[in-house]
Design a protein around this motif. Structure first.
Motif, short mmCIF file in Angstrom:
data_model
loop_
_atom_site.label_atom_id
_atom_site.label_comp_id
_atom_site.label_asym_id
_atom_site.label_seq_id
_atom_site.Cartn_x
_atom_site.Cartn_y
_atom_site.Cartn_z
N ARG A 71 28.92 38.38 46.73
CA ARG A 71 30.34 38.47 46.03
C ARG A 71 30.05 38.98 44.78
O ARG A 71 28.93 38.83 44.20
CB ARG A 71 30.93 37.34 46.45
CG ARG A 71 30.52 36.24 45.62
CD ARG A 71 31.28 34.95 45.60
NE ARG A 71 31.07 34.24 47.03
CZ ARG A 71 32.01 33.47 47.57
NH1 ARG A 71 33.05 33.15 47.27
NH2 ARG A 71 31.54 32.72 48.70
N THR A 72 31.23 39.41 44.10
CA THR A 72 31.25 39.70 42.73
C THR A 72 32.37 38.39 42.18
O THR A 72 33.20 38.03 42.61
CB THR A 72 31.89 41.12 42.33
OG1 THR A 72 31.00 41.89 43.03
CG2 THR A 72 32.05 41.06 40.83
N ILE A 73 31.83 38.09 40.93
CA ILE A 73 32.76 36.90 40.24
C ILE A 73 33.21 37.57 38.82
O ILE A 73 32.46 38.12 38.12
CB ILE A 73 31.95 35.61 40.02
CG1 ILE A 73 31.39 35.14 41.26
CG2 ILE A 73 32.94 34.89 39.45
CD1 ILE A 73 30.19 34.14 41.25
N TYR A 74 34.52 37.43 38.44
CA TYR A 74 34.99 37.95 37.47
C TYR A 74 35.32 36.74 36.48
O TYR A 74 36.23 35.91 37.08
CB TYR A 74 36.31 38.70 37.41
CG TYR A 74 35.74 40.28 38.37
CD1 TYR A 74 35.07 41.21 37.58
CD2 TYR A 74 36.34 40.42 39.40
CE1 TYR A 74 34.59 42.20 38.29
CE2 TYR A 74 36.12 41.58 39.97
CZ TYR A 74 35.30 42.45 39.38
OH TYR A 74 34.85 43.62 40.12
N HIS A 75 34.94 36.60 35.09
CA HIS A 75 35.39 35.33 34.30
C HIS A 75 35.87 35.98 33.04
O HIS A 75 35.29 36.77 32.36
CB HIS A 75 33.90 34.82 34.14
CG HIS A 75 33.82 33.74 32.93
ND1 HIS A 75 32.82 33.19 32.35
CD2 HIS A 75 35.00 33.04 32.50
CE1 HIS A 75 33.22 32.21 31.59
NE2 HIS A 75 34.47 32.03 31.77
N PHE A 76 37.26 35.57 32.93
CA PHE A 76 38.20 36.10 32.24
C PHE A 76 38.22 34.85 30.90
O PHE A 76 38.43 33.84 31.28
CB PHE A 76 39.52 36.43 32.45
CG PHE A 76 39.56 37.49 33.18
CD1 PHE A 76 40.08 38.73 32.87
CD2 PHE A 76 39.60 37.45 34.65
CE1 PHE A 76 40.11 39.87 33.77
CE2 PHE A 76 39.42 38.55 35.63
CZ PHE A 76 39.95 39.73 35.05
#
Length: 136
Positions: A71-76
């Motif tokens: 999976r890919t994780i996005y952290h804003f």
């Protein structure tokens, strides 16, 4: 769910509970004052998700991307945003609609655009360096 955190050694157990929730809900909004531990908690969750990437706050880049085996994780980090147009400029809707996990620190500016199904995590400072983590 409500947890009292005495120190960082308590975080992996709580992170495991959040990871279970991420099987169904992919958007996580994290609230808390400066220094409350939002990024530290995201690091613990990402460790449970088995990323080898260096997890740190995307204060200046707005979004960081981490990769795991499946999976890919996005952290804003939206702390420095002046208005919602800055998020539209980077196409945040595509991130939210990607089906990937998205962690959002300082989500107040984007609350109206969060999907109905999302996880809210609030981290509050307590006495003696302890934290209260509320997950709903």
């Amino acid at each position: 769910m409500e947890y009292i955190v005495n120190n960082v050694d308590d975080l992996p157990m709580i992170a495991k509970e959040v990871v279970k929730m991420l099987n169904k809900i992919k958007i996580v909004a994290l609230y808390g004052s400066l220094g409350a531990g939002k990024t530290t908690f995201i690091k613990a969750i990402c460790k449970e998700l088995k990323t080898d990437d260096n997890v740190n706050s995307p204060s200046f880049s707005i979004v960081n991307e981490y990769v795991t085996e499946n999976r890919t994780i996005y952290h804003f980090d939206l702390y420095r945003l002046n208005n919602i147009n800055e998020l539209f400029d980077i196409g945040f809707e595509e991130y939210f609609d990607s089906g990937n996990v998205c962690f959002i620190e300082w989500p107040q500016i984007v609350e109206d655009y969060l999907p109905k199904e999302h996880i809210n995590i609030t981290i509050s400072l307590l006495e003696n360096g302890k934290r209260l983590i509320l997950i709903k």
